[in-house]
Design a protein around this motif. Structure first.
Motif, PDB file in Angstrom:
ATOM      1  N   GLY A 138       0.818  -1.212   0.000  1.00  9.36           N
ATOM      2  CA  GLY A 138       0.000   0.000   0.000  1.00  9.36           C
ATOM      3  C   GLY A 138       0.855   1.268   0.000  1.00  9.36           C
ATOM      4  O   GLY A 138       0.327   2.366  -0.040  1.00  9.36           O
ATOM      5  N   GLY A 139       2.156   1.106   0.025  1.00  8.61           N
ATOM      6  CA  GLY A 139       3.055   2.257   0.075  1.00  8.61           C
ATOM      7  C   GLY A 139       3.389   2.780  -1.305  1.00  8.61           C
ATOM      8  O   GLY A 139       4.557   2.839  -1.668  1.00  8.61           O
ATOM      9  N   GLY A 140       2.378   3.150  -2.047  1.00  9.31           N
ATOM     10  CA  GLY A 140       2.593   3.543  -3.427  1.00  9.31           C
ATOM     11  C   GLY A 140       2.428   5.024  -3.653  1.00  9.31           C
ATOM     12  O   GLY A 140       2.685   5.840  -2.765  1.00  9.31           O
ATOM     13  N   SER A 141       1.998   5.359  -4.837  1.00  6.11           N
ATOM     14  CA  SER A 141       2.028   6.749  -5.279  1.00  6.11           C
ATOM     15  C   SER A 141       1.170   7.665  -4.415  1.00  6.11           C
ATOM     16  O   SER A 141       1.512   8.814  -4.210  1.00  6.11           O
ATOM     17  N   ARG A 142       0.045   7.147  -3.891  1.00  3.41           N
ATOM     18  CA  ARG A 142      -0.855   8.089  -3.241  1.00  3.41           C
ATOM     19  C   ARG A 142      -0.461   8.402  -1.807  1.00  3.41           C
ATOM     20  O   ARG A 142      -0.439   9.551  -1.406  1.00  3.41           O
ATOM     21  N   SER A 170      12.447  -6.492 -13.139  1.00  5.61           N
ATOM     22  CA  SER A 170      11.263  -6.809 -13.920  1.00  5.61           C
ATOM     23  C   SER A 170      10.179  -5.748 -13.760  1.00  5.61           C
ATOM     24  O   SER A 170       9.391  -5.530 -14.684  1.00  5.61           O
ATOM     25  N   ALA A 171      10.148  -5.093 -12.642  1.00  3.19           N
ATOM     26  CA  ALA A 171       9.109  -4.105 -12.358  1.00  3.19           C
ATOM     27  C   ALA A 171       9.714  -2.881 -11.683  1.00  3.19           C
ATOM     28  O   ALA A 171       9.430  -2.600 -10.520  1.00  3.19           O
ATOM     29  N   PRO A 172      10.537  -2.123 -12.403  1.00  7.18           N
ATOM     30  CA  PRO A 172      11.206  -0.974 -11.777  1.00  7.18           C
ATOM     31  C   PRO A 172      10.236   0.140 -11.407  1.00  7.18           C
ATOM     32  O   PRO A 172      10.608   1.079 -10.722  1.00  7.18           O
ATOM     33  N   ASP A 173       9.005   0.000 -11.842  1.00  6.58           N
ATOM     34  CA  ASP A 173       7.994   1.000 -11.496  1.00  6.58           C
ATOM     35  C   ASP A 173       7.528   0.898 -10.057  1.00  6.58           C
ATOM     36  O   ASP A 173       6.782   1.753  -9.590  1.00  6.58           O
ATOM     37  N   SER A 174       7.939  -0.136  -9.345  1.00  4.58           N
ATOM     38  CA  SER A 174       7.343  -0.359  -8.029  1.00  4.58           C
ATOM     39  C   SER A 174       8.401  -0.799  -7.029  1.00  4.58           C
ATOM     40  O   SER A 174       8.640  -1.983  -6.824  1.00  4.58           O
ATOM     41  N   VAL A 175       9.049   0.171  -6.387  1.00  8.18           N
ATOM     42  CA  VAL A 175      10.029  -0.144  -5.353  1.00  8.18           C
ATOM     43  C   VAL A 175       9.370  -0.928  -4.225  1.00  8.18           C
ATOM     44  O   VAL A 175       9.957  -1.858  -3.669  1.00  8.18           O
ATOM     45  N   GLN A 176       8.125  -0.575  -3.922  1.00  8.44           N
ATOM     46  CA  GLN A 176       7.443  -1.289  -2.840  1.00  8.44           C
ATOM     47  C   GLN A 176       7.274  -2.766  -3.189  1.00  8.44           C
ATOM     48  O   GLN A 176       7.340  -3.636  -2.304  1.00  8.44           O
ATOM     49  N   GLY A 177       7.059  -3.074  -4.456  1.00  4.62           N
ATOM     50  CA  GLY A 177       6.928  -4.467  -4.855  1.00  4.62           C
ATOM     51  C   GLY A 177       8.238  -5.215  -4.708  1.00  4.62           C
ATOM     52  O   GLY A 177       8.264  -6.383  -4.291  1.00  4.62           O
ATOM     53  N   ALA A 178       9.344  -4.565  -5.033  1.00  9.05           N
ATOM     54  CA  ALA A 178      10.648  -5.223  -4.930  1.00  9.05           C
ATOM     55  C   ALA A 178      10.977  -5.554  -3.480  1.00  9.05           C
ATOM     56  O   ALA A 178      11.487  -6.635  -3.179  1.00  9.05           O
ATOM     57  N   ILE A 179      10.676  -4.622  -2.589  1.00 11.03           N
ATOM     58  CA  ILE A 179      10.964  -4.874  -1.178  1.00 11.03           C
ATOM     59  C   ILE A 179      10.004  -5.909  -0.607  1.00 11.03           C
ATOM     60  O   ILE A 179      10.408  -6.832   0.106  1.00 11.03           O
ATOM     61  N   ALA A 180       8.729  -5.787  -0.943  1.00  7.94           N
ATOM     62  CA  ALA A 180       7.743  -6.754  -0.441  1.00  7.94           C
ATOM     63  C   ALA A 180       8.092  -8.162  -0.916  1.00  7.94           C
ATOM     64  O   ALA A 180       8.016  -9.126  -0.146  1.00  7.94           O
ATOM     65  N   ASP A 227      -0.705   2.995  -8.722  1.00  4.63           N
ATOM     66  CA  ASP A 227       0.346   2.828  -9.713  1.00  4.63           C
ATOM     67  C   ASP A 227       0.731   1.374  -9.907  1.00  4.63           C
ATOM     68  O   ASP A 227       1.497   1.053 -10.806  1.00  4.63           O
ATOM     69  N   SER A 228       0.223   0.459  -9.092  1.00  3.33           N
ATOM     70  CA  SER A 228       0.738  -0.904  -9.146  1.00  3.33           C
ATOM     71  C   SER A 228      -0.402  -1.908  -9.004  1.00  3.33           C
ATOM     72  O   SER A 228      -0.726  -2.352  -7.903  1.00  3.33           O
ATOM     73  N   VAL A 229      -1.017  -2.263 -10.132  1.00  6.06           N
ATOM     74  CA  VAL A 229      -2.068  -3.289 -10.101  1.00  6.06           C
ATOM     75  C   VAL A 229      -1.507  -4.597  -9.564  1.00  6.06           C
ATOM     76  O   VAL A 229      -2.180  -5.329  -8.822  1.00  6.06           O
ATOM     77  N   GLN A 230      -0.272  -4.904  -9.910  1.00  2.00           N
ATOM     78  CA  GLN A 230       0.313  -6.160  -9.430  1.00  2.00           C
ATOM     79  C   GLN A 230       0.406  -6.164  -7.902  1.00  2.00           C
ATOM     80  O   GLN A 230       0.236  -7.209  -7.265  1.00  2.00           O
ATOM     81  N   GLY A 231       0.657  -5.011  -7.317  1.00  2.00           N
ATOM     82  CA  GLY A 231       0.720  -4.936  -5.866  1.00  2.00           C
ATOM     83  C   GLY A 231      -0.637  -5.171  -5.229  1.00  2.00           C
ATOM     84  O   GLY A 231      -0.739  -5.839  -4.193  1.00  2.00           O
ATOM     85  N   ALA A 232      -1.682  -4.644  -5.835  1.00  3.39           N
ATOM     86  CA  ALA A 232      -3.025  -4.813  -5.277  1.00  3.39           C
ATOM     87  C   ALA A 232      -3.445  -6.275  -5.303  1.00  3.39           C
ATOM     88  O   ALA A 232      -4.029  -6.790  -4.344  1.00  3.39           O
TER      89      ALA A 232
END
Lengths: 267, 267, 267, 267
Positions: free
Chosen positions: A94-98, B79-89, C82-87
């Motif tokens: 949930g730590g994303g853009s918003r 693979s997903a540089p758009d989402s630092v939160q995804g990489a850490i998670a 910003d991250s559908v994959q995260g959701a």
């Protein structure tokens, strides 16, 4: 066979190295956790002043009560108590853009404006104000928000911002990003026709950028702070659980509606 | 309408509270990040000695080089540089039973053994040794490993363990979990017929349990430490990228084999 | 240099193979998605009947309204659009032991009971009832629940269970796991003193085990089904958003309480 | 008290509804999984032709061998075998802008170009070619790539693209997005000076957009397909494990280098 260079952790039979130092003799018991996190990210040991500013940023971002990330972590733990790592990972997602992205957005924005300066940075407030004025004008003309401006609760000023300014100044770390950010706080009413607070998340981005930390990872530091906060949320959930009440407050108040088909051309 | 109690973060128009204190006046600039993480999890401010032991544990667990979690975070960022939160998670999701779980498993095991003691804890090494001997025997009879014993690299002793023992003793925080763990180190050869090292992850679990932190969250502290390590991995990946080489080293060495159908009754 | 064997996807300059078949000529346009998922997991192409049972299971598990997983996915999207994959990933992380785990737990439990049978499986209901009776007794004596028994809403019977029994029987796929599960439904009142429904999640586990799918992955099929459900939740959130209302219903009803320190010895 | 509208799943004591239908009587055993996933996302039941195109897209995206997502899922399972949900979630987090994002990027790009057309869409190839030519020119002038053009392996043409074109045409679902995409394939050499393949991920985005599915969720369908693929990867890992070899191939080939401090002003 490829090789994989790293300056981080490395082990041999009787020794563990971290960042080129002996983990047990030189790090454990001697280096605080905020200091270590800074060191790992920058590969240089921060000064005491840098550590203080960095830890103030982490404190500012650690927990904001029942944010979406906190609720997500609690609900995930309710649903999957077998996996603490899943509960924390879900909250971080949930730590994303918003919600947590402002820190990064603000740091990047300030850096971009600074990159337009040829030669020396401004030497006084008047100089910073002129640069800020041009930047705010440009955003307004582009129809874009100014990152770091505005807060839905702290409408008269975010108390974290002034405190962080103060700490950075005390430590001699009030650099160009914070200077520009402060100037935006002074000049934006002239352009926008209203006075908005400089929010704490934006101030944190400016402070982290002034510490020389990589812009690509400003969001990551917000996530590190939030990890501590989410552990606090889990610890409280263990003693004063609310996740099941949250779940039921939604589920029991569901209102069945008929399906509403998307048209073929919808988007 | 349900209410949701919390002692963590709370905001009003001009003030932010955290743990019943003023965030800006009493926390920012005054409380280190390790100290704050302890405080959030326990809702009590740790002493300087507790903070030191706690931060030594975090340092011990922050980064171990190219562990699966580190590789996962780097590959996810590739693979997903758009989402630092995804990489850490994603990296934290590797923090499960096999690699980071020892800390929790060991803390829980020690606690269970201590819970069998009626009356006072042992007063001397001989007493702890007797308790440890019974516990190791019981595990062996149950065909179970003793959590915290053994390490695939540090076969002659994990340097983190002795260092953590030393720090805890210096701070007067060498409590019953560490005492029992140390005794296991002394007596297990008698039962198992070989000498294994007390590993650092187990020692960390014992130390965290002696700090009074909740057993359910021992793994969470390992994850907090690892979050800092994963940010270090990302920072290094930005400068010395290896993720694409790792990906290609696998993909280019794939060996097509024919499908091998599961039998109807397979499991 | 290690090699990495795989029978799954492989590409060359002008051809893509999947499971030893030509992806474009033999799979695309010819193999349904449920069928393909079964094939990928088992490396054998299912029959039409197996596909029908498998897809009935997926339908039964796809969406149950405002479950924690659904709420988590919506809140994560609110917070990080910003991250559908995260959701989606966050929602799946709620698919653990409590909500989606029953499918796996029940399949494993039935398999363990069946593994105790030496020689042939029972040939009639009386034989299955005897086996079930012994199994329920054993669980009760161990103080353990019987996986798959009970439902907090469908107290008179979970409609998915009878439907799944019916479909499996139609396809000649009512195997030993389903037979044992049905017998548990008949005999448990004798042991437990009350009649509980056989829940749908448990029936799905029995059906998947009868299809010969790996027990370690029974939960994974529930997650696959749920992925489709979570996309449905996201699609609805895009049109009829509720996540912000959920967030505010919690945040605005927070009740600040004083910190409640953990004692040193708490656990 | 807020209410939460939904047309998805709903339960009463003896009935489960899904999308306004009876789950057990009208969905289970009657609706395939691909069809159901489409239905959940669009809230309308797709035709047989739409289902066939949709499932062809899912087949095209399900598995591509040892992609980063596949490696991530295997490594996560190695490290945390206690949490299948974590292994799948981690793999999906690799489904971001670089590897799975093309589907969404291409669908959005085509939609934006179509939105510039006032009045009717072109009626013949010449008309589509003119529109495509203008679009490719505009991208080139903006210094931007054309989404969906190019592939690092299938340099002479991605076999999935022609197959998907064929299936969509067979089903009468070759709509404006696919028409424009095909035209880009014809005209881009004139602008770019070289011939690139239309890649399969881009074709999938065009086909999904022609099915009227929401642009915001095009990546989500790629993730659904990949979930099935990741389960296949896990099933293979259970039988032919490679994750530990991958881990060791990196860890044993680590090359310690000295720390390289970021400069204060680095970014």
């Amino acid at each position: 066979m490829p090789e994989y260079p790293t300056a981080l952790g490395a082990s041999s039979r009787d020794r563990i190295a971290l960042l080129g130092h002996d983990l047990t003799d030189e790090v454990m018991g001697k280096v605080g956790f905020g200091e270590l996190a800074f060191w790992l990210a920058s590969q240089r040991r921060p000064t005491a002043g840098e550590t203080r500013v960095f830890e103030a940023v982490l404190a500012a971002l650690a927990d904001h009560g029942f944010t979406p990330t906190a609720i997500i972590t609690r609900l995930t733990y309710l649903s999957a108590p077998d996996s603490v790592q899943g509960a924390i990972a879900a909250g971080l997602l949930g730590g994303g853009s918003r919600f947590l992205g402002v820190t990064e957005d603000c740091g990047r924005f300030l850096h971009q404006v600074l990159a337009t300066v040829t030669g020396e940075h401004p030497l006084d407030d008047a100089g910073w104000d002129a640069l800020a004025l041009a930047a705010v004008h440009a955003r307004r003309e582009a129809g874009a928000f100014v990152p770091g401006l505005g807060h839905h609760v702290h409408k008269d000023g975010d108390p974290r911002t002034s405190r962080l300014f103060h700490i950075a100044a005390e430590e001699g770390l009030f650099g160009p990003h914070l200077s520009l950010f402060a100037a935006i706080g002074r000049v934006h009413p002239e352009v926008l026709g209203k006075t908005l607070p400089l929010n704490g998340a934006g101030a944190c981005g400016a402070a982290l950028a002034d510490l020389g930390l990589p812009l690509e990872l400003l969001r990551a530091f917000a996530l590190l702070a939030r990890t501590a906060g989410l552990i606090g949320q889990l610890a409280e959930e263990l003693r004063d659980p609310v996740a099941n009440d949250i779940f039921l407050s939604v589920d029991l108040n569901n209102k069945p509606i008929p399906p509403s088909p998307l048209g073929i051309t919808a988007a």
